[in-house]
Write a protein that holds these residues in place. Structure first.
Motif, PDB file in Angstrom:
ATOM      1  N   ALA A 106      -2.073   9.219   6.876  1.00 46.18           N
ATOM      2  CA  ALA A 106      -0.954   8.283   6.716  1.00 46.18           C
ATOM      3  C   ALA A 106       0.400   8.997   6.597  1.00 46.18           C
ATOM      4  N   THR A 107       0.417  10.193   6.017  1.00 46.46           N
ATOM      5  CA  THR A 107       1.685  10.920   5.848  1.00 46.46           C
ATOM      6  C   THR A 107       2.348  11.173   7.203  1.00 46.46           C
ATOM      7  N   CYS A 137       1.573  10.713  -3.519  1.00 46.49           N
ATOM      8  CA  CYS A 137       0.411   9.845  -3.747  1.00 46.49           C
ATOM      9  C   CYS A 137      -0.643  10.515  -4.632  1.00 46.49           C
ATOM     10  N   HIS A 138      -0.601  11.861  -4.710  1.00 53.75           N
ATOM     11  CA  HIS A 138      -1.538  12.575  -5.591  1.00 53.75           C
ATOM     12  C   HIS A 138      -0.892  12.918  -6.930  1.00 53.75           C
ATOM     13  N   SER A 198       0.913   5.873  -4.305  1.00 53.17           N
ATOM     14  CA  SER A 198      -0.130   4.928  -3.899  1.00 53.17           C
ATOM     15  C   SER A 198      -0.855   4.427  -5.139  1.00 53.17           C
ATOM     16  N   SER A 226       0.856  -1.186   0.000  1.00 55.50           N
ATOM     17  CA  SER A 226       0.000   0.000   0.000  1.00 55.50           C
ATOM     18  C   SER A 226       0.894   1.239   0.000  1.00 55.50           C
ATOM     19  N   GLY A 227       0.293   2.380  -0.254  1.00 54.75           N
ATOM     20  CA  GLY A 227       1.032   3.636  -0.146  1.00 54.75           C
ATOM     21  C   GLY A 227       1.453   3.886   1.297  1.00 54.75           C
ATOM     22  N   THR A 228       0.623   3.459   2.227  1.00 56.89           N
ATOM     23  CA  THR A 228       0.934   3.639   3.648  1.00 56.89           C
ATOM     24  C   THR A 228       2.148   2.795   4.048  1.00 56.89           C
ATOM     25  N   ASP A 273       5.653  12.858  -0.396  1.00 52.87           N
ATOM     26  CA  ASP A 273       4.413  12.092  -0.521  1.00 52.87           C
ATOM     27  C   ASP A 273       3.748  12.527  -1.824  1.00 52.87           C
ATOM     28  N   GLY A 311      -1.793  -0.941  -3.156  1.00 53.30           N
ATOM     29  CA  GLY A 311      -0.389  -1.005  -3.550  1.00 53.30           C
ATOM     30  C   GLY A 311       0.277   0.342  -3.391  1.00 53.30           C
ATOM     31  N   LEU A 361       5.142   4.534   2.723  1.00 52.67           N
ATOM     32  CA  LEU A 361       5.519   5.664   3.588  1.00 52.67           C
ATOM     33  C   LEU A 361       6.255   5.160   4.830  1.00 52.67           C
ATOM     34  N   THR A 386      -3.312  16.816   4.484  1.00 50.48           N
ATOM     35  CA  THR A 386      -3.009  15.531   3.853  1.00 50.48           C
ATOM     36  C   THR A 386      -3.824  14.427   4.509  1.00 50.48           C
ATOM     37  N   PHE A 387      -3.740  13.264   3.911  1.00 49.20           N
ATOM     38  CA  PHE A 387      -4.297  12.053   4.501  1.00 49.20           C
ATOM     39  C   PHE A 387      -3.427  11.706   5.717  1.00 49.20           C
ATOM     40  N   VAL A 443       3.966  17.162   0.770  1.00 49.30           N
ATOM     41  CA  VAL A 443       2.867  16.452   0.097  1.00 49.30           C
ATOM     42  C   VAL A 443       2.516  17.243  -1.161  1.00 49.30           C
ATOM     43  N   LYS A 470      -6.516   6.496  -7.274  1.00 54.65           N
ATOM     44  CA  LYS A 470      -5.304   7.180  -7.744  1.00 54.65           C
ATOM     45  C   LYS A 470      -5.129   7.003  -9.270  1.00 54.65           C
ATOM     46  N   TYR A 503      -8.559  18.109   2.895  1.00 51.66           N
ATOM     47  CA  TYR A 503      -8.713  17.135   3.956  1.00 51.66           C
ATOM     48  C   TYR A 503      -9.120  17.854   5.223  1.00 51.66           C
TER      49      TYR A 503
HETATM   50  C1  LIG Z   1      -3.736   7.642  -0.887  1.00 53.27           C
HETATM   51  C2  LIG Z   1      -2.774   8.384  -0.017  1.00 53.27           C
HETATM   52  C3  LIG Z   1      -1.927   7.754   0.914  1.00 53.27           C
HETATM   53  C4  LIG Z   1      -2.039   6.314   1.302  1.00 53.27           C
HETATM   54  O1  LIG Z   1      -2.052   5.427   0.306  1.00 53.27           O
HETATM   55  P1  LIG Z   1      -2.749   3.984   0.525  1.00 53.27           P
HETATM   56  O2  LIG Z   1      -2.292   3.278  -0.725  1.00 53.27           O
HETATM   57  O3  LIG Z   1      -4.222   4.201   0.566  1.00 53.27           O
HETATM   58  O4  LIG Z   1      -2.193   3.378   1.744  1.00 53.27           O
HETATM   59  C5  LIG Z   1      -0.986   8.513   1.580  1.00 53.27           C
HETATM   60  N1  LIG Z   1      -0.886   9.845   1.388  1.00 53.27           N
HETATM   61  C6  LIG Z   1      -1.715  10.488   0.543  1.00 53.27           C
HETATM   62  C7  LIG Z   1      -1.550  11.960   0.377  1.00 53.27           C
HETATM   63  C8  LIG Z   1      -2.688   9.791  -0.178  1.00 53.27           C
HETATM   64  O5  LIG Z   1      -3.513  10.445  -0.974  1.00 53.27           O
END
Ligand SMILES: *Cc1c(COP(=O)(O)O)cnc(C)c1O
Length: 403
Positions: free
Chosen positions: A104-105, A175-176, A197, A75-77, A173, A209, A80, A101-102, A147, A202, A343
């Motif tokens: 997870a960052t 992911c976007h 991510s 995952s993206g998490t 990060d 993933g 990270l 941000t989400f 981010v 995405k 967010y």
């Molecule tokens: C989607 C996202 C994540 C996490 O990715 P996952 O694959 O859902 O774990 C982390 N940071 C940002 C900014 C995201 O948009």
């Protein structure tokens, strides 16, 4: 009880006919027959995981973003978390990141026992403001995690310069921002490590993933071990070398991406240029339209970037509307436009408030933006019809609330 006559322009939230019959989500995947066939082929093969598709996907991905190494994750998490580990974050360390941000960052810093330190944003892009970040550097700071909000690259040159001055690791990060360009260079090899991510909303999906890209072979090696229990070789290498001996050299996790996912990712990568072009086309159309709509502020783009448009966040202009963000949001939902808010600032979450004592007021730019933000649907599989529905609904709702 009296009811007003239902007219075409009456808002759905007041009993009018919604612009759409079915909900348009804010994001979704696009899967074709080639994608499906590639996954089926893996299901019929010997390797469902740790097989040949993993390396193929990583190589193709690294080449696409222009990085020397790409290491896939579940995952993206997880990606990270691995990047935070590879950066050497540990208890007592601090890492500076964006509150917009989400979670997870910032969570990946906590996974390592280190402390996330938020810094406020540049008001135009809602990305980490390098000057605010600089003001938060202490002797304990070890990393900085910009981010690329909505797909607009962070101010990477300024952040890298700051990192250089203080010996910090930059984990971007992105992911976007798969496919975004910053000063003519693709996101993916600008920071020490760049995280992506592959969640279905995405730009490219593997179901779940993620990926870390880097130009540093040493970091790539640590990332590979971390995702495989900290073991120094992989099962297929051992099988082909006829060995059974292996050594665990660091405390890792099982964060591997399967061959099923990687086969899907390889196919999706072939369509990434086309899909990015579609997202850019949708964003361009939105911006042209919404510049004309009072009460709506389209996202701004700096002249030295080409965003990847994961999100299209408008801001509600309170000075020109009778309603607030919540009213516009609920009205758009009633029209069957699947708007979202990206967010709620991370320091507003109960966990962060309780653990770190945030009360609000610490990051005024992020907090004020949060009160105004609405993410409109944007995804590469959106039809022109969907696009017109969004524009019609935004015009209908803002017209109604115009003062
Ligand atoms: C989607 C996202 C994540 C996490 O990715 P996952 O694959 O859902 O774990 C982390 N940071 C940002 C900014 C995201 O948009």
């Amino acid at each position: 009880m009296t009811t007003a006559p239902v007219t075409k322009e009456q808002l759905a939230i007041h009993g009018g006919t919604p612009v759409r019959k079915t909900l348009l989500p804010y994001g979704r995947q696009l899967i074709d027959e080639q994608d499906i066939q590639a996954v089926v082929d893996v299901l019929r093969s010997d390797w469902l995981t740790t097989g040949p598709r993993v390396g193929e996907f990583e190589e193709a991905f690294a080449a696409w973003v222009g990085a020397k190494h790409a290491v896939s994750f579940s995952s993206g998490t997880a990606a990270l978390h691995a990047a935070a580990f590879a950066a050497g974050l540990k208890p007592g360390d601090e890492a500076i990141t964006s509150p917009m941000t989400f979670a997870a960052t910032a969570n990946c810093v906590l996974y390592q026992g280190a402390t996330p330190v938020f810094a406020d944003l540049s008001p135009d892009t809602l990305n980490l403001d390098p000057e605010q970040a600089a003001a938060r550097v202490t002797a304990r700071t070890k990393a900085i995690l910009p981010v690329d909000y909505a797909g607009h690259p962070a101010d990477l040159d300024a952040i890298l310069k700051l990192a250089d001055r203080h010996g910090l690791v930059v984990i971007e990060d992105a992911c976007h921002a798969l496919g975004a360009e910053y000063r003519g260079r693709k996101v993916g090899s600008l920071a020490h490590m760049t995280v992506f991510s592959f969640h279905p909303v995405k730009h490219l999906t593997t179901g779940e993933g993620g990926m870390v890209t880097t130009n540093d072979a040493g970091l790539a090696e640590v990332l590979r071990r971390f995702r495989n229990h900290g073991i120094s070789s992989e099962a297929r290498q051992r099988q082909s070398a006829g060995q059974s001996h292996y050594e665990m050299v660091l405390l890792g996790f099982n964060y591997r991406l399967t061959d099923i996912g990687c086969a899907l990712g390889l196919q999706q990568l072939k369509k990434l240029d086309r899909n990015l072009a579609r997202r850019r086309e949708i964003a361009a159309r939105y911006t042209t339209e919404f510049r004309k709509v009072p009460g709506v502020i389209p996202p701004s783009v700096r002249p030295d970037v080409n965003p990847a448009w994961h999100l299209y966040p408008i801001q509600v202009d309170r000075a020109r509307l009778k309603g607030d963000r919540g009213m516009v949001f609920r009205a758009l939902r009633a029209e069957n436009i699947g708007v979202n808010v990206h967010y709620i600032p991370v320091h507003y979450h109960p966990y962060y408030r309780e653990r770190f004592g945030y009360r609000g007021g610490e990051f005024p730019i992020a907090e004020a933006a949060y009160e105004r933000l609405i993410s409109l649907p944007i995804f590469h599989g959106m039809s022109d019809h969907d696009l017109e529905d969004v524009i019609a609904a935004v015009s209908k709702v803002t017209n109604h609330y115009a003062n």
